[in-house]
Design an enzyme around this catalytic site. Sequence first.
Site, PDB file in Angstrom:
ATOM      1  N   LYS A 219       0.806  -1.225   0.000  1.00 35.46           N
ATOM      2  CA  LYS A 219       0.000   0.000   0.000  1.00 35.46           C
ATOM      3  C   LYS A 219       0.837   1.271   0.000  1.00 35.46           C
ATOM      4  O   LYS A 219       2.021   1.269   0.344  1.00 35.46           O
ATOM      5  CB  LYS A 219      -0.978  -0.013   1.182  1.00 35.46           C
ATOM      6  N   ARG A 253      -4.042  -9.889   4.662  1.00 35.51           N
ATOM      7  CA  ARG A 253      -4.442  -9.844   3.248  1.00 35.51           C
ATOM      8  C   ARG A 253      -3.219  -9.409   2.450  1.00 35.51           C
ATOM      9  O   ARG A 253      -2.766  -8.275   2.589  1.00 35.51           O
ATOM     10  CB  ARG A 253      -5.610  -8.868   3.096  1.00 35.51           C
TER      11      ARG A 253
END
Length: 276
Positions: A219, A253
Amino acid sequence: MLRCGAFRLPLTRPLLMGIVNLTPDSFSGDGLDRNISAAVAQARQQIDAGADLLDIGAESSRPGAAPTSEDEELRRLLPVLEALGDCSVPLSVDTYKPAVMRAALANGASMINDIYALRMPGAIAAVADSGCAVCLMHMQGTPLTMQAQAAYADVVAEVQAFMRKRVSAALAAGVASDRLLLDPGFCFGKTLQHNIELLRRFDELSIDDLPLLAGISRKSMLGTITGRPVAQRLAGSLAAAVLAAQRGARILRVHDVAETRDALAVWQAANAGCVA
Ligand code: 8Y7
């Protein structure tokens, strides 16, 4: 133990949720058939690498992303769910649309991963009568606007209060607590400082001992910290995964399943004082 359709997932060690992305920007503009076989191959590779479950998403939720129509989302999802019908791990579908939830659950999905935490009208009813697991994620704003307006007095308290409300709504509709997962939604309407605070105090987020999921892999917060583009965020992702596990994340995740598995194996061996 997490109830996940016909599956029961033990939560005694952090589980790995492998990401399978069906959005067109993650492929190179090939035809849909090529995309289906590429996605199925990616899913099987994630399982071979040790994924405990897969998260399949057909609508981009990146900052600034425009919505995908229900028809288009289903056109991308259903063939992949069908092709993976025989696979050995639970399939989660990343969607916030009630009609997509119903179709996914009728076509083999065992979990719904909802970035809107069942806030869309009809979403709770769409999952209530199935035995699927549900991930309730926090997001401030919408993907189109969320990075422009991120503001909190106390991000941990506010994210937790939000999750508490969503848990109550789910329980009131008959979704048993052993089907619920919570997720603070890293980078969904948060500044770097907010994301760091959520990671630093991740263990404070838990509610009634419900399992927490952390999605940090590749991210932008890692890009900001390391100065690396998305293709070079593996090391940052592994550090974040180990930290989240240390602070109580039960599901991670991730894009890089094999590498995360190794990082966690070292962490677990050191924790346990022996190799499992
Ligand atoms: C998350 C997520 C994304 C996350 C959950 C990305 C769909 C953005 N991030 N779902 N989805 N948690 N539950 O970079 O953090 O993977 S999409």
